[in-house]
Design a protein around this motif. Structure first.
Motif, PDB file in Angstrom:
ATOM      1  N   PHE A 251       6.330 -25.016  16.050  1.00  0.00           N
ATOM      2  CA  PHE A 251       5.879 -25.238  17.432  1.00  0.00           C
ATOM      3  C   PHE A 251       5.580 -23.885  18.094  1.00  0.00           C
ATOM      4  CE2 PHE A 251       7.153 -27.823  21.537  1.00  0.00           C
ATOM      5  CZ  PHE A 251       6.007 -27.347  22.194  1.00  0.00           C
ATOM      6  N   TYR A 252       6.506 -22.945  17.929  1.00  0.00           N
ATOM      7  CA  TYR A 252       6.322 -21.637  18.577  1.00  0.00           C
ATOM      8  C   TYR A 252       5.064 -20.939  18.027  1.00  0.00           C
ATOM      9  CZ  TYR A 252       7.161 -16.973  20.373  1.00  0.00           C
ATOM     10  OH  TYR A 252       7.017 -15.783  21.024  1.00  0.00           O
ATOM     11  N   ALA A 253       4.904 -21.008  16.716  1.00  0.00           N
ATOM     12  CA  ALA A 253       3.734 -20.359  16.101  1.00  0.00           C
ATOM     13  C   ALA A 253       2.444 -21.051  16.547  1.00  0.00           C
ATOM     14  CB  ALA A 253       3.861 -20.412  14.576  1.00  0.00           C
ATOM     15  N   LEU A 262       8.800 -25.146  27.507  1.00  0.00           N
ATOM     16  CA  LEU A 262       9.786 -26.188  27.205  1.00  0.00           C
ATOM     17  C   LEU A 262      11.169 -25.571  27.005  1.00  0.00           C
ATOM     18  CD1 LEU A 262      10.086 -29.185  26.906  1.00  0.00           C
ATOM     19  CD2 LEU A 262       9.399 -29.015  24.521  1.00  0.00           C
ATOM     20  N   SER A 263      11.175 -24.406  26.368  1.00  0.00           N
ATOM     21  CA  SER A 263      12.438 -23.698  26.158  1.00  0.00           C
ATOM     22  C   SER A 263      13.073 -23.321  27.501  1.00  0.00           C
ATOM     23  CB  SER A 263      12.165 -22.449  25.315  1.00  0.00           C
ATOM     24  OG  SER A 263      13.294 -21.639  25.248  1.00  0.00           O
ATOM     25  N   THR A 264      12.236 -22.963  28.454  1.00  0.00           N
ATOM     26  CA  THR A 264      12.754 -22.602  29.788  1.00  0.00           C
ATOM     27  C   THR A 264      13.244 -23.852  30.516  1.00  0.00           C
ATOM     28  OG1 THR A 264      11.069 -20.885  29.813  1.00  0.00           O
ATOM     29  CG2 THR A 264      12.218 -21.290  31.875  1.00  0.00           C
ATOM     30  N   ILE A 265      12.509 -24.955  30.379  1.00  0.00           N
ATOM     31  CA  ILE A 265      12.936 -26.199  31.030  1.00  0.00           C
ATOM     32  C   ILE A 265      14.282 -26.668  30.462  1.00  0.00           C
ATOM     33  CG2 ILE A 265      12.427 -28.680  31.265  1.00  0.00           C
ATOM     34  CD1 ILE A 265       9.417 -27.852  31.327  1.00  0.00           C
ATOM     35  N   LEU A 266      14.391 -26.652  29.137  1.00  0.00           N
ATOM     36  CA  LEU A 266      15.622 -27.153  28.506  1.00  0.00           C
ATOM     37  C   LEU A 266      16.714 -26.083  28.429  1.00  0.00           C
ATOM     38  CD1 LEU A 266      14.059 -29.234  25.571  1.00  0.00           C
ATOM     39  CD2 LEU A 266      14.890 -30.081  27.775  1.00  0.00           C
ATOM     40  N   ARG A 277      20.307 -20.244  20.860  1.00  0.00           N
ATOM     41  CA  ARG A 277      20.436 -19.471  22.102  1.00  0.00           C
ATOM     42  C   ARG A 277      20.446 -20.430  23.291  1.00  0.00           C
ATOM     43  NH1 ARG A 277      17.657 -15.798  25.553  1.00  0.00           N
ATOM     44  NH2 ARG A 277      15.576 -16.495  24.950  1.00  0.00           N
ATOM     45  N   VAL A 278      21.556 -20.401  24.012  1.00  0.00           N
ATOM     46  CA  VAL A 278      21.621 -21.187  25.241  1.00  0.00           C
ATOM     47  C   VAL A 278      21.194 -20.239  26.342  1.00  0.00           C
ATOM     48  CG1 VAL A 278      23.089 -22.587  26.738  1.00  0.00           C
ATOM     49  CG2 VAL A 278      23.515 -22.527  24.283  1.00  0.00           C
TER      50      VAL A 278
END
Ligand SMILES: [Zn+2]
Length: 281
Positions: A251-253, A262-266, A277-278
């Motif tokens: 997904f990242y690639a 999405l990483s920031t939202i979750l 990483r939380v």
């Protein structure tokens, strides 16, 4: 007579005590520093201890859980137990009893996708209905694998849920999918978890998602997301949460901007090669 003269002082002390506790509670909720402190050193101890028979299911089915450090693993367990304690699990359509495995897997999905947040309890949802297989909805007049609704019910079909765990890297996971719908719903309906995520960021995510939806609908090149994601913004979000956890690196690639949103939202980054990483803690 003397006892009575103490009464106002005791009342004032109680009032001051109440105000101090309220101020601390509000500060903990609004200050990221205090929130971090609370959940790092104190908060995780406030969850119930997990009943040991749930543990093998977490170990077997949640690579995310297995990659956590000891402290976060205990936090994950406590939150799983809390979810199980909080919800009423109801067997439907031929299922006789809700097994420990069913509870562990369903709770694990809910906890995993909200793990970046200190304590989302899906408070709006108090019942989880479990069907053996696809079930017929009299409302939509269609067969479903799962759904969540604003009346506070999460519905899942067991065979499809189990299928989602069969390959943890294929980007298909009904449990994450339905919990992602639930997550968006609890931010819309009025309840005590209202507005826990950044609405503006979610709007940016939905806007960026339109490009992908368009790509899928018009067949403009291959998309990482399956066709169903193009149904609408809600479905895109739910499908992207499945892919986020099961194919993080891919997904990242594929689309680092969308992944990062999405990483920031979750508030999580589950990409491989390092411990989970939380982001917020
Ligand atoms: Zn859906």
């Amino acid at each position: 007579m003397e006892d009575e003269s103490y009464f106002p002082i005791i009342l004032v002390l109680l009032l001051v005590g109440f105000m101090i506790i309220s101020a601390i509670t509000i500060s903990v909720k609004t200050s990221s520093f205090l929130t971090q402190f609370w959940y790092k050193w104190i908060g995780w101890k406030s969850f119930p201890e997990i009943q040991r028979f749930y543990l093998p299911y977490l170990v077997r089915s949640f690579p995310f859980y297995s990659r956590l450090d000891d402290r976060h693993r205990r936090l994950f367990e406590g939150r799983v137990q809390q979810f199980i304690n909080d919800k009423e699990f109801i067997p439907r359509g031929g299922i006789k009893d809700v097994s420990d495995e069913m509870k562990a897997l369903i709770a694990g999905c809910a906890v995993q996708i909200t793990f970046g947040y200190p304590n989302i309890r899906f408070g709006h949802f108090n019942r989880v209905l479990i069907y053996p297989d696809d079930y017929y909805s009299t409302i939509t007049r269609q067969y479903h694998k799962g759904e969540v609704n604003s009346r506070g019910i999460i519905v899942l079909s067991w065979s499809n849920l189990v299928e989602g765990f069969r390959d943890p890297t294929d980007g298909l996971q009904l449990g994450f999918h339905e919990m992602a719908h639930a997550l968006r719903l609890i931010n819309i309906v009025d309840n005590d978890e209202y507005d826990f995520y950044d609405r503006e960021l979610m709007e940016h995510f939905d806007f960026a998602a339109l490009m992908e939806i368009r790509k899928i609908r018009l067949g403009e090149g291959p998309s990482l997301f399956r066709n169903y994601a193009s149904a609408n913004s809600d479905e895109f979000f739910a499908v992207s949460v499945e892919v986020f956890f099961e194919q993080s690196d891919v997904f990242y690639a594929y689309n680092p901007q969308l992944y990062t949103m999405l990483s920031t939202i979750l508030k999580l980054d589950p990409r491989s090669g390092k411990p989970i990483r939380v982001v917020s803690r």
